[in-house]
Design an enzyme around this catalytic site. Sequence first.
Site, PDB file in Angstrom:
ATOM      1  N   ARG A   1       0.815  -1.204   0.000  1.00 53.47           N
ATOM      2  CA  ARG A   1       0.000   0.000   0.000  1.00 53.47           C
ATOM      3  C   ARG A   1       0.852   1.258   0.000  1.00 53.47           C
ATOM      4  NH1 ARG A   1      -2.721  -0.540   5.109  1.00 53.47           N
ATOM      5  NH2 ARG A   1      -4.914  -0.524   4.660  1.00 53.47           N
ATOM      6  N   THR A   2       0.325   2.283  -0.688  1.00 52.99           N
ATOM      7  CA  THR A   2       1.049   3.552  -0.756  1.00 52.99           C
ATOM      8  C   THR A   2       1.048   4.230   0.604  1.00 52.99           C
ATOM      9  OG1 THR A   2       0.237   3.853  -2.992  1.00 52.99           O
ATOM     10  CG2 THR A   2       1.157   5.770  -1.909  1.00 52.99           C
ATOM     11  N   LEU A   3       2.222   4.554   1.104  1.00 45.64           N
ATOM     12  CA  LEU A   3       2.316   5.290   2.353  1.00 45.64           C
ATOM     13  C   LEU A   3       2.652   6.748   2.117  1.00 45.64           C
ATOM     14  CD1 LEU A   3       4.239   2.712   4.555  1.00 45.64           C
ATOM     15  CD2 LEU A   3       1.827   3.288   4.667  1.00 45.64           C
TER      16      LEU A   3
ATOM     17  N   ASN B   1      -5.362   2.465  -0.189  1.00 44.18           N
ATOM     18  CA  ASN B   1      -4.203   2.407  -1.074  1.00 44.18           C
ATOM     19  C   ASN B   1      -4.370   3.452  -2.176  1.00 44.18           C
ATOM     20  OD1 ASN B   1      -1.877   1.612  -2.336  1.00 44.18           O
ATOM     21  ND2 ASN B   1      -2.811  -0.154  -3.358  1.00 44.18           N
TER      22      ASN B   1
END
Lengths: 242, 245
Positions: free
Chosen positions: B22-24, B126
Site C-alpha cells: 500500500r502507498t504510504l 491504497n
Amino acid sequence: MTKQQANWSPYDNNGGSCVAIAGADYCVIAADTRMSTGYNILTRDYSKICKLADKCVMASSGFQADVRALQKHLAARHLIYQHQHNKQMSCPAMAQLLSNTLYYKRFFPYYSFNVLGGLDNEGKGCVFTYDAVGSYEKVGYSSQGSGSTLIMPFLDNQLKSPSPLLLPALDAVTPLSEPEAVDLVKTVFASATERDIYTHTVHPFNTALSNFSLDVLQGDKLEIVILNASGIRREYMDLRKD
Amino acid sequence: MQLMDSSHSNPMSLCSQADSQRTLYPYVTGTSVIGVKYKDGILMAADMGGSYGSTLRYKSVERMKPIGKHSLLGASGEISDFQEILHYLDELILYDNMWDDGNSLGPKEVHSYLTRVMYNRRNKFNPLWNSLVLGGVKNGQKYLGTVSMIGVHFEDNHVATGFGNHLARPILRDEWHEDLSFEDGVKLLEKCMRVLLYRDRSAVNKLQIAKITEEGVTISQPYSLKTFWGFSAFQNPTVGAEGSW
C-alpha cells in the site's frame, strides 16, 4: 526501526451547514454552497442538496466524496425500488434506507451529516436527522454541519417545539406558513454566517444591482429547496462572502 | 446485491504482508497544475519538474496529457500513479472506441470515471497519490473539474492543485472573467505560474501551456518565464532592522 505509519487521512471535512424545517403541508431544506478544506475555499458554488425521490430531499455536509458516494448509492437503490414496486419511495421509507446504508459502513463510516426532508404519504412535512453512522429520528426541524451548534438553539427558540421527552410524543411540525419558514431559514443562515467560518454566503447587494445574473456575482450562496403539494421549488440567496 | 467492501472479504488487508503493497507516501512528485475556462475552451498550465523529495530529479516530465477526443488531464503528486491512471484511461478510451457507435466519452464522463477510481482506491486505503485536473469541451459545452487523492471532486471556472490553491486561486478569483480571450488566458496563467515559481520550492522554470477546444488539444513546447529579482528590498534586506542579518 518502527513500522512506518501512513501519513494521510482517508477523511476530510469540506464544511458547510444544512437545515430542514417541516410544516403542515410543506418542507423546507436549505444548505450553503461553500466547499472548503482547512482554511481554504475550494469552490463557492457547490450544491449539498440532492433530490432522492419526488417527495424526498437530502442535504448533507461533511466529507464531500463520501456525501457524493452516499447520494449515488441511494439514487441507485431508489431506481431499483421503482423498478420493483412501480412507485416512488416515500420519505419515511427513504429515511430507513439511509439509516441502514449508513450503519452498513459502521466500521469505516460515511463521514456525512445528513438531514432528510420531504412529505409523507399524507402530504404532511417530515424531517429526519442523522448522525454519521445511521442513528436517526423523525423531528419537526433540524440542522447538521459546522454551523449546527449555532443554528439549532436558534431554531429551538423560534419554533418553540414541544419537549421531545414528553410522552405520548407530541408532533413537532411547525404551524408557521411556508413563506414564514423560508424567511426563518434565511435569517438563521444569515446569523450562522456571521460566526461560523465554514458556513458562508455573499453580502446581499442592493436592489439596483439585483438585475444582474448570479453568474456575474460569483459568490457563495444559500440554496433553499421547498417541497409542497405543487411540487419542488429551488431558491437562492446571497450571503456574506468573507 | 454486491455491497461488500474489501476489508470484510480479505482479512490479510490490514496486516503486515499486505501493508508493503500500500502507498504510504509519494516518491517522485509533480507540483501545481492550474486550469481555467476561456472563450473557446480550457487552458491548463503545469511545469515539467519531477521532484524526488527535495532533489529536482526529472526536468522534462509532461504532466498534462490529452484523453480521447474531448479531454485534457493534468496531474500533480506521484508521477508513477499518474502513469498508472493514464494506463487505465487508455483502456477506457479503447473500449469506448471499440463500440464504434459515433459516440465518445466527454470530459464530464472521464471526470466521473476518475472520481470513482480515486475514491475506490481511498476506500481500500491504497490511494493514487495525485490531484487531478480534467478539462475539456464537447458539443460546445466547456467543462473543468478536479479530483483529489481521497476522492473530493468538483467543477468550477478555475481550478488548481497543491500550492496553486493557495497562490493561484486568489489571483484567478480576482482576475478571471467569463469569455477570456486566448491571449488574456495565457497571460493570466503565466502570472499565476510566475508567482508559483517565486514562492513554491518545488516549482521549476520550464512549463507548458495546454489548450483544449472543440477542435482538439494543443500542448505548447516547453518554455520558461522571465523572472525579476532586482527588487531594491533584496539589495540590502536588513537595512533599517537593527540586529538583523
